[in-house]
Design a protein around this motif. Structure first.
Motif, PDB file in Angstrom:
ATOM      1  N   SER A  99      35.609 -42.284 -16.203  1.00  0.00           N
ATOM      2  CA  SER A  99      36.994 -41.874 -16.036  1.00  0.00           C
ATOM      3  C   SER A  99      37.559 -42.484 -14.770  1.00  0.00           C
ATOM      4  N   VAL A 100      38.809 -42.974 -14.862  1.00  0.00           N
ATOM      5  CA  VAL A 100      39.459 -43.516 -13.684  1.00  0.00           C
ATOM      6  C   VAL A 100      39.714 -42.404 -12.672  1.00  0.00           C
ATOM      7  N   THR A 160      23.744 -41.262 -19.835  1.00  0.00           N
ATOM      8  CA  THR A 160      23.166 -40.645 -21.017  1.00  0.00           C
ATOM      9  C   THR A 160      23.877 -39.343 -21.309  1.00  0.00           C
ATOM     10  N   MET A 161      23.823 -38.928 -22.561  1.00  0.00           N
ATOM     11  CA  MET A 161      24.481 -37.685 -22.939  1.00  0.00           C
ATOM     12  C   MET A 161      23.714 -36.501 -22.362  1.00  0.00           C
ATOM     13  N   SER A 162      24.464 -35.592 -21.791  1.00  0.00           N
ATOM     14  CA  SER A 162      23.851 -34.415 -21.183  1.00  0.00           C
ATOM     15  C   SER A 162      23.485 -33.405 -22.257  1.00  0.00           C
ATOM     16  N   GLN A 163      22.310 -32.797 -22.096  1.00  0.00           N
ATOM     17  CA  GLN A 163      21.877 -31.770 -23.024  1.00  0.00           C
ATOM     18  C   GLN A 163      22.278 -30.376 -22.542  1.00  0.00           C
ATOM     19  N   VAL A 164      22.863 -30.312 -21.346  1.00  0.00           N
ATOM     20  CA  VAL A 164      23.284 -29.035 -20.798  1.00  0.00           C
ATOM     21  C   VAL A 164      24.585 -28.614 -21.459  1.00  0.00           C
ATOM     22  N   ALA A 165      24.729 -27.331 -21.715  1.00  0.00           N
ATOM     23  CA  ALA A 165      25.944 -26.817 -22.334  1.00  0.00           C
ATOM     24  C   ALA A 165      27.149 -27.171 -21.468  1.00  0.00           C
ATOM     25  N   PRO A 166      28.223 -27.694 -22.048  1.00  0.00           N
ATOM     26  CA  PRO A 166      29.375 -28.123 -21.255  1.00  0.00           C
ATOM     27  C   PRO A 166      30.049 -26.935 -20.575  1.00  0.00           C
ATOM     28  N   SER A 167      30.531 -27.183 -19.377  1.00  0.00           N
ATOM     29  CA  SER A 167      31.273 -26.147 -18.670  1.00  0.00           C
ATOM     30  C   SER A 167      32.703 -26.127 -19.172  1.00  0.00           C
ATOM     31  N   PHE A 221      36.226 -28.532 -30.480  1.00  0.00           N
ATOM     32  CA  PHE A 221      35.972 -28.633 -29.046  1.00  0.00           C
ATOM     33  C   PHE A 221      36.854 -29.706 -28.417  1.00  0.00           C
ATOM     34  N   ILE A 222      37.018 -30.840 -29.107  1.00  0.00           N
ATOM     35  CA  ILE A 222      37.885 -31.908 -28.612  1.00  0.00           C
ATOM     36  C   ILE A 222      39.334 -31.446 -28.546  1.00  0.00           C
ATOM     37  N   LEU A 223      39.791 -30.799 -29.607  1.00  0.00           N
ATOM     38  CA  LEU A 223      41.184 -30.356 -29.646  1.00  0.00           C
ATOM     39  C   LEU A 223      41.466 -29.324 -28.563  1.00  0.00           C
ATOM     40  N   ALA A 224      40.558 -28.368 -28.393  1.00  0.00           N
ATOM     41  CA  ALA A 224      40.766 -27.330 -27.383  1.00  0.00           C
ATOM     42  C   ALA A 224      40.802 -27.939 -25.984  1.00  0.00           C
ATOM     43  N   ASN A 225      39.832 -28.777 -25.673  1.00  0.00           N
ATOM     44  CA  ASN A 225      39.776 -29.368 -24.342  1.00  0.00           C
ATOM     45  C   ASN A 225      40.896 -30.381 -24.116  1.00  0.00           C
ATOM     46  N   GLY A 226      41.243 -31.133 -25.156  1.00  0.00           N
ATOM     47  CA  GLY A 226      42.337 -32.084 -25.018  1.00  0.00           C
ATOM     48  C   GLY A 226      43.650 -31.395 -24.734  1.00  0.00           C
ATOM     49  N   TYR A 227      43.919 -30.332 -25.485  1.00  0.00           N
ATOM     50  CA  TYR A 227      45.161 -29.581 -25.272  1.00  0.00           C
ATOM     51  C   TYR A 227      45.186 -28.953 -23.882  1.00  0.00           C
ATOM     52  N   LEU A 228      44.083 -28.325 -23.502  1.00  0.00           N
ATOM     53  CA  LEU A 228      44.037 -27.676 -22.191  1.00  0.00           C
ATOM     54  C   LEU A 228      44.174 -28.693 -21.063  1.00  0.00           C
ATOM     55  N   SER A 229      43.629 -29.896 -21.244  1.00  0.00           N
ATOM     56  CA  SER A 229      43.741 -30.897 -20.181  1.00  0.00           C
ATOM     57  C   SER A 229      45.199 -31.264 -19.932  1.00  0.00           C
ATOM     58  N   TYR A 247      40.164 -28.123 -13.311  1.00  0.00           N
ATOM     59  CA  TYR A 247      40.031 -27.698 -14.708  1.00  0.00           C
ATOM     60  C   TYR A 247      40.467 -28.812 -15.656  1.00  0.00           C
ATOM     61  N   CYS A 248      41.518 -29.538 -15.264  1.00  0.00           N
ATOM     62  CA  CYS A 248      41.969 -30.678 -16.073  1.00  0.00           C
ATOM     63  C   CYS A 248      40.867 -31.733 -16.161  1.00  0.00           C
ATOM     64  N   ARG A 249      40.214 -32.003 -15.030  1.00  0.00           N
ATOM     65  CA  ARG A 249      39.131 -32.990 -15.019  1.00  0.00           C
ATOM     66  C   ARG A 249      37.980 -32.550 -15.915  1.00  0.00           C
ATOM     67  N   ILE A 250      37.613 -31.275 -15.845  1.00  0.00           N
ATOM     68  CA  ILE A 250      36.524 -30.751 -16.677  1.00  0.00           C
ATOM     69  C   ILE A 250      36.851 -30.939 -18.160  1.00  0.00           C
ATOM     70  N   CYS A 251      38.064 -30.591 -18.530  1.00  0.00           N
ATOM     71  CA  CYS A 251      38.453 -30.698 -19.946  1.00  0.00           C
ATOM     72  C   CYS A 251      38.459 -32.150 -20.414  1.00  0.00           C
TER      73      CYS A 251
END
Length: 614
Positions: A99-100, A160-167, A221-229, A247-251
């Motif tokens: 991400s930039v 690599t893709m994280s196996q930890v549950a996303p925050s 998950f994409i739609l929820a995080n995209g909208y919230l971002s 929070y925007c960065r996390i989403c």
């Protein structure tokens, strides 16, 4: 002695061993109390004797519902096996760039095909035209940038893709901004997002993700995080809360991670198209045009599979009207983004206008109308077929397209004037800034059209004055836009988004037009304009600029332009540069392959554009 078979006839024991003896695993005389408990002075208790009769087994009847679940599980397992066996390059876009705005590693900025070829042209000519230690250093730096842009794998960090549950942002903050968005549906940014999906639909998906009574998908998950971002982003720009910026960065990072998990073969429905569109715009804001292209190509394919581009009857039922309208808005949003990226990357569009029977609204959103013009610019002026068209046909096309863009520019100016004169307290305070961002893009496209207009004689003063004027106006609007951005609560946050969406999203030809003219005529005023433009892109941000940052690229080009001009100043050792430039400009048309009209084709810049400075 009794046989074991005779035990079946033994009468049932009325009382079994006491509970304490059973726990201690010792013999019990089954007294009440038993002798062991009397000795141990323990309370002797006896639980009821369980029946030895086994309950009859019931026959399991597998219903259609259970059969469907079993089939779904089998398909999922098969799908996982197929995904594991497929080569990595067949999947949807991988995170080949950070991400930039956030993320680890050095940020990478994509640039349009136009600017990449333009820099190659500068290099090709500069090697033989300018010399000295400073020229060597500048050209060497430009070579490194071109190498980085042509070889993204060498400069991009692929985690690599994280196996930890996303925050996720905390629930109280999410509820707060969702309520705020519902109360401010008219804000520019929120209104744009609702063209992807209705606001209530987004809210329902956020509720589904946060209160996961049932399983939710990666698309949800994409739609929820995209909208919230986007909601958090808008809130940051208005109120400047650093927590909401985080929070925007996390989403946004959640969107990038979830995109990686999407299978190559996606379900065909409205939510998937919306998720791909969200992912596309996220990639655009992260300056990853190639990933954005792959996502929007998948979205446009699904749109056409579902027939969104065709005039069709409205679904029956109470929600038929609203569903059809939502599908139409989504299609035109995909259409606009896809056409813009097509021009930026110099690639043929996946959506052919002749295949669309859905009525086009000439008074619809300006982004859709500009997207349509962008598609025509490439298809009719700069594609291989467009370059081969006769002069009069190309001139007619350019004139019509220029008129369409001028109409959009006039509308934007009128709306800006109306916003500045309005006293409504509920007016979107960011509306003027967004309109100015649109103007930068519109002026850039207008300059691109005018640069393609054939002229009777190719000359710096004949037939190109209008193009030069528009290029200068584009840089002036850019300066005005940045001044307005400085007034935002979180200016650096907005400037980064502005650079990705206004300067890099479409071919920014105003710079190359004025660069060529300044080098040809040693125009001090235009050189100053170019310098101001490059300096304006340098902002104090939370991330390092990186090798491909626009500021670094344009600053090096400005230095190159001054080196050209310095070599033409009397006493510098070369007094023949300006005459050579003026003489060679007249020969530019005949030297240009594939066209004898001075048509500006960035696809051939790297070989012929800077032939004019011989």
């Amino acid at each position: 002695m009794e046989s074991r078979g005779e035990n079946k006839a033994r009468p049932a024991i009325a009382r079994r061993s006491c509970d304490q003896c059973r726990v201690r695993k010792i013999g019990c005389d089954r007294g009440s109390p038993c002798s062991n408990c009397i000795t141990a002075k323990a309370k002797c208790t006896h639980s009821p004797v369980a029946s030895n009769a086994a309950a009859p087994k019931q026959r399991v009847l597998i219903s259609a519902q259970y059969e469907q679940k079993i089939d779904d599980i089998a398909r999922d397992i098969s799908g996982i096996k197929v995904m594991l066996q497929k080569p990595a390059e067949l999947s949807l876009p991988r995170r080949d760039c950070q991400s930039v705005v956030g993320g680890g590693g050095e940020p990478r900025w994509d640039h349009s095909t136009h600017i990449i070829d333009f820099v190659k042209a500068v290099l090709e000519d500069g090697v033989s035209r300018i010399c000295g230690p400073e020229a060597t250093a500048v050209l060497s730096s430009l070579k490194k940038i071109v190498h980085a842009l042509d070889n993204p794998a060498a400069t991009r960090h692929t985690p690599t893709m994280s196996q930890v549950a996303p925050s996720m942002p905390p629930l109280d903050a999410v509820l707060s901004v969702l309520r705020w968005a519902k109360e401010h549906e008219g804000l520019t940014r929120i209104a744009w997002v609702t063209r992807i999906l209705p606001l209530q639909h987004f809210t329902d998906i956020c509720r589904k993700v946060y209160f996961a009574v049932d399983e939710y998908s990666d698309v949800d998950f994409i739609l929820a995080n995209g909208y919230l971002s986007y909601i958090f982003s808008e809130h940051v720009l208005l109120f400047g809360l650093e927590t909401h910026r985080e929070y925007c960065r996390i989403c946004r990072e959640n969107v990038q991670d979830a995109i990686l998990r999407l299978p190559m073969l996606l379900p065909t429905n409205m939510e998937v198209i919306a998720a791909l569109t969200i992912g596309t715009f996220n990639a655009v804001e992260n300056s990853n045009a190639k990933a954005a292209w792959r996502l929007i190509s998948a979205a446009s394919d699904l749109c056409q599979t579902l027939g969104y581009h065709r005039l069709r009857p409205r679904p029956k039922g109470d929600n038929g009207e609203s569903t059809k309208s939502a599908e139409d808005r989504l299609f035109w949003t995909v259409y606009a983004i896809e056409k813009g990226l097509s021009l930026r990357l110099a690639r043929s569009s996946n959506i052919r206008d002749m295949e669309i029977t859905l009525p086009f609204d000439p008074d619809g959103p300006s982004s859709v109308r500009l997207g349509r013009v962008s598609g025509m610019i490439y298809e009719q002026l700069y594609s291989p077929a467009g370059l081969c068209q006769p002069d009069h046909e190309r001139r007619d096309v350019a004139t019509a397209l220029a008129a369409a863009v001028r109409a959009l520019i006039n509308e934007a100016h009128a709306e800006i004037s109306g916003c500045c004169a309005a006293s409504d307290k509920d007016l979107d305070p960011l509306r003027v800034i967004y309109l100015q961002c649109d103007l930068v893009t519109q002026y850039s496209l207008l300059a691109l059209i005018l640069r393609a207009t054939p002229t009777a004689e190719a000359s710096v003063s004949e037939g190109s004055d209008d193009c030069v004027v528009v290029a200068r106006e584009a840089l002036e609007i850019h300066e005005q836009c940045l001044k307005a951005l400085d007034g935002c609560k979180n200016a650096s946050f907005m400037v980064t988004k502005y650079i990705s969406c206004a300067i890099l999203y479409c071919p920014f030809v105003p710079f190359s037009i004025l660069f060529t003219r300044a080098v040809q005529l040693c125009d001090v005023a235009d050189l100053a304009r170019l310098d101001r433009f490059a300096i304006s892109l340098h902002r104090e941000t939370d991330t390092p600029e990186g090798l491909t940052h626009p500021y670094r690229l344009y600053q090096l080009l400005c230095q190159t332009a001054r080196l050209y001009c310095d070599s033409a100043i009397p006493g510098s050792g070369d007094t023949t540069v300006v005459p050579r430039l003026q003489e060679s400009w007249a020969d530019f048309d005949s030297a240009y392959p594939g066209t004898e009209t001075g048509l500006y084709d960035w696809c051939h810049d790297s070989h012929h554009f800077f032939g004019i400075v011989q």
